[in-house]
Write an enzyme that holds these catalytic residues in place. Structure first.
Site, PDB file in Angstrom:
ATOM      1  N   GLU A  37       0.797  -1.227   0.000  1.00  0.00           N
ATOM      2  CA  GLU A  37       0.000   0.000   0.000  1.00  0.00           C
ATOM      3  C   GLU A  37       0.827   1.273   0.000  1.00  0.00           C
ATOM      4  O   GLU A  37       0.903   1.976  -0.989  1.00  0.00           O
ATOM      5  CB  GLU A  37      -0.941  -0.018   1.210  1.00  0.00           C
ATOM      6  CG  GLU A  37      -2.274   0.611   0.906  1.00  0.00           C
ATOM      7  CD  GLU A  37      -3.272   0.393   2.042  1.00  0.00           C
ATOM      8  OE1 GLU A  37      -4.300   1.066   2.016  1.00  0.00           O
ATOM      9  OE2 GLU A  37      -3.002  -0.424   2.938  1.00  0.00           O
ATOM     10  N   CYS A  43       2.016   3.947  10.324  1.00  0.00           N
ATOM     11  CA  CYS A  43       2.616   4.990  11.169  1.00  0.00           C
ATOM     12  C   CYS A  43       2.763   6.312  10.418  1.00  0.00           C
ATOM     13  O   CYS A  43       2.280   7.350  10.864  1.00  0.00           O
ATOM     14  CB  CYS A  43       3.973   4.526  11.673  1.00  0.00           C
ATOM     15  SG  CYS A  43       4.878   5.803  12.525  1.00  0.00           S
ATOM     16  N   GLY A 180     -13.483   3.401  23.274  1.00  0.00           N
ATOM     17  CA  GLY A 180     -12.115   2.992  23.600  1.00  0.00           C
ATOM     18  C   GLY A 180     -11.271   4.192  23.985  1.00  0.00           C
ATOM     19  O   GLY A 180     -11.291   5.214  23.315  1.00  0.00           O
ATOM     20  N   GLU A 203     -15.245   3.598  27.916  1.00  0.00           N
ATOM     21  CA  GLU A 203     -14.134   2.670  28.175  1.00  0.00           C
ATOM     22  C   GLU A 203     -14.647   1.473  28.967  1.00  0.00           C
ATOM     23  O   GLU A 203     -15.298   1.637  29.983  1.00  0.00           O
ATOM     24  CB  GLU A 203     -13.029   3.402  28.957  1.00  0.00           C
ATOM     25  CG  GLU A 203     -11.899   2.531  29.461  1.00  0.00           C
ATOM     26  CD  GLU A 203     -11.231   1.699  28.379  1.00  0.00           C
ATOM     27  OE1 GLU A 203     -11.223   0.455  28.511  1.00  0.00           O
ATOM     28  OE2 GLU A 203     -10.720   2.276  27.400  1.00  0.00           O
ATOM     29  N   VAL A 269     -11.010   0.296  19.340  1.00  0.00           N
ATOM     30  CA  VAL A 269     -11.041  -0.780  20.344  1.00  0.00           C
ATOM     31  C   VAL A 269      -9.913  -1.791  20.141  1.00  0.00           C
ATOM     32  O   VAL A 269     -10.095  -2.986  20.270  1.00  0.00           O
ATOM     33  CB  VAL A 269     -12.415  -1.498  20.342  1.00  0.00           C
ATOM     34  CG1 VAL A 269     -13.480  -0.623  20.959  1.00  0.00           C
ATOM     35  CG2 VAL A 269     -12.820  -1.912  18.930  1.00  0.00           C
ATOM     36  N   ALA A 318       5.639   2.049  17.144  1.00  0.00           N
ATOM     37  CA  ALA A 318       6.536   2.157  15.990  1.00  0.00           C
ATOM     38  C   ALA A 318       7.997   2.018  16.392  1.00  0.00           C
ATOM     39  O   ALA A 318       8.779   1.358  15.709  1.00  0.00           O
ATOM     40  CB  ALA A 318       6.310   3.504  15.293  1.00  0.00           C
ATOM     41  N   HIS A 443      18.323  24.751  34.527  1.00  0.00           N
ATOM     42  CA  HIS A 443      17.223  25.603  35.019  1.00  0.00           C
ATOM     43  C   HIS A 443      17.089  26.813  34.107  1.00  0.00           C
ATOM     44  O   HIS A 443      18.094  27.351  33.664  1.00  0.00           O
ATOM     45  CB  HIS A 443      17.545  26.068  36.443  1.00  0.00           C
ATOM     46  CG  HIS A 443      16.557  27.050  36.983  1.00  0.00           C
ATOM     47  ND1 HIS A 443      15.341  26.664  37.516  1.00  0.00           N
ATOM     48  CD2 HIS A 443      16.592  28.422  37.048  1.00  0.00           C
ATOM     49  CE1 HIS A 443      14.681  27.753  37.894  1.00  0.00           C
ATOM     50  NE2 HIS A 443      15.417  28.836  37.616  1.00  0.00           N
TER      51      HIS A 443
END
Length: 464
Positions: A37, A43, A180, A203, A269, A318, A443
């Site tokens: 494809e 991803c 989900g 959920e 899901v 991934a 910092h």
């Protein structure tokens, strides 16, 4: 026509397959990579990358609404969903095209078509020109996974969407149901909710983001609710009645079924491995619940056949696939790489606020018999977080009280998907609490909270 011969054939050009192919070619092997494809797999084309592009747009939109807090003026703020989607598709296309270039540069033979292993070391590829026969001593399966579709909740591209529809939406949802609350579900819920959709998340487990540490889930849920999301835990969508302009969802919570009306439903899901049509059963490759069974080195138990990435099971990430690809390529080339340890792989979720974690949750560490020391530090105690206008968040660290080993780290808040890497490196180097305490963090940064969380585990936190 004689079969073309290679040292390695990789089936699938996602983040596992294309990386395995390139690494093997770098090591001098003659490599073919077959993809049916898109180069880059889910991803790059329909997953990690385009979703991050969408989420960036919603994040900027969210910030525009907060302009006044920063002493700025922005009026009549609006968005163009088509343009947002177009940007995300452009980002995906740019990266997918880059893989073709990398294949050329590394002399990987790229073949677009559908592969089937027809016997030991033999692969037939159905292309638009007919069938090509290839042979190789080694074959790597990197065919990935696709969305799990539950009976009655299947996507139809109109009112009930899979992740692909949600990335290229046929309309703009006004009242949205997300089934989900794993990474995919919660990211889409976050995106559309920020753009103004009235969003409900269902959920089945007892909390959202169920793989995360319980405290992090609880914190994230509070933020989602504050943003206007409705969260239904321990709930199930029993059926969907589809109409032309709406969907009526039958939602069961605590034994009671309630009907609610939505204009859009996204089903997220879980996933199933792409194991069909490859000829695996005839070769004796073991498959368990749509995933190929492998050892820690991704070997299937059938000589010369390896499986990497999503097809080889959790964690479905991934970066895990890519590292397994490198490991397998190096092994085939005669090197001795280390196996990839699942508990040292970070998980990142790009909802708002972001969530990231590595290693064991507090509950899992206790279940494994560790005596734990736990540290926490809130974003509200960090100067950079306050300056950024992001005071909502926390960092949690879990240590083995006996050895000082960092067992796990869990974060929720701005940019934590970037911060988590500090703890990932720490775990890789087998760092103890003492090493982390003695490390000087710059910092003002968000990373200082990582230091404070470690200090807190040992009762030494300064700023909290």
């Amino acid at each position: 026509m004689a079969a073309k011969s290679f040292d390695l054939i990789v089936i699938g050009a996602g983040p596992g397959g294309y990386v395995a192919a390139i690494r093997a070619a770098q090591l001098g092997l003659n490599v073919a990579c077959i993809e049916r494809e898109h180069l880059g797999g889910i991803c790059l084309n329909w997953g990690c990358i385009p979703t991050k592009a969408l989420l960036r747009s919603s994040e900027v939109f969210h910030l525009m609404h907060r302009a006044k807090e920063f002493g700025l003026k922005a009026e009549n703020i609006d968005y163009d969903l088509d343009a947002v989607v177009q940007r995300s598709r452009g980002v995906a296309k740019q990266l997918s095209g880059g893989i073709g270039h990398l294949f050329k540069k590394n002399k990987v033979t790229s073949i677009m078509g559908e592969a089937k292993i027809t016997g030991k070391g033999k692969v037939a590829v159905k292309t638009d020109k007919g069938t090509e026969e290839l042979t190789a001593k080694n074959i790597v399966l990197a065919t990935g996974a696709r969305a799990r579709e539950l009976p009655g909740l299947e996507g139809d591209g109109k009112r009930v969407w899979t992740y692909k529809d949600a990335l290229n939406p046929p309309h703009n949802p006004k009242k949205l149901l997300v089934i989900g609350s794993g990474a995919i579900g919660i990211e889409f819920a976050s995106f559309y909710n920020t753009l103004g959709a009235d969003t409900t998340v269902v959920e089945v487990m007892d909390r959202v983001l169920p793989v995360e540490d319980a405290e992090i889930s609880t914190f994230a849920k509070k933020q989602f609710v504050k943003q206007g999301m409705k969260i239904l835990e321990k709930s199930m969508v029993k059926q969907l009645d589809r109409k032309a302009d709406k969907v009526i969802a039958h939602i069961e919570t605590g034994g009671k079924v309630e009907k609610q009306e939505f204009d859009t439903v996204i089903s997220a899901v879980g996933i199933v491995g792409n194991v069909e049509g490859l000829g695996l059963e005839d070769l004796g490759v073991k498959i368990d619940r749509t995933h190929v069974v492998t050892d820690e080195y991704c070997r299937t138990g059938v000589d010369g056949i390896y499986a990497i990435g999503d097809i080889a099971g959790a964690p479905w990430l991934a970066h895990k696939a890519s590292h397994e690809g490198v490991m397998v390529a190096e092994m085939i080339a005669g090197q001795k790489p280390h196996p990839v340890k699942p508990e040292s792989i970070a998980g990142c979720t790009y909802c708002h606020p972001q969530v990231a974690s590595v290693g064991y949750t507090e509950a899992k560490a206790k279940e494994l018999g560790f005596d734990v020391k736990v540290g926490r530090f809130p974003f509200i105690g960090n100067g950079k977080a306050i300056a950024l206008g992001e005071p909502e968040g926390m960092i949690k660290t879990v240590f083995d009280a006996k050895t000082g080993e960092l067992l796990g780290a869990h974060m929720v808040g701005a940019e934590v998907t970037e911060l988590i890497q500090g703890y990932v490196v720490g775990r890789q180097l087998e760092t103890t609490e003492e090493d982390l305490m003695n490390t000087v963090f710059p910092h003002p940064t968000l990373s200082e909270m990582m230091h404070e969380s470690v200090l807190d585990a040992y009762g030494k936190a300064i700023h909290f």
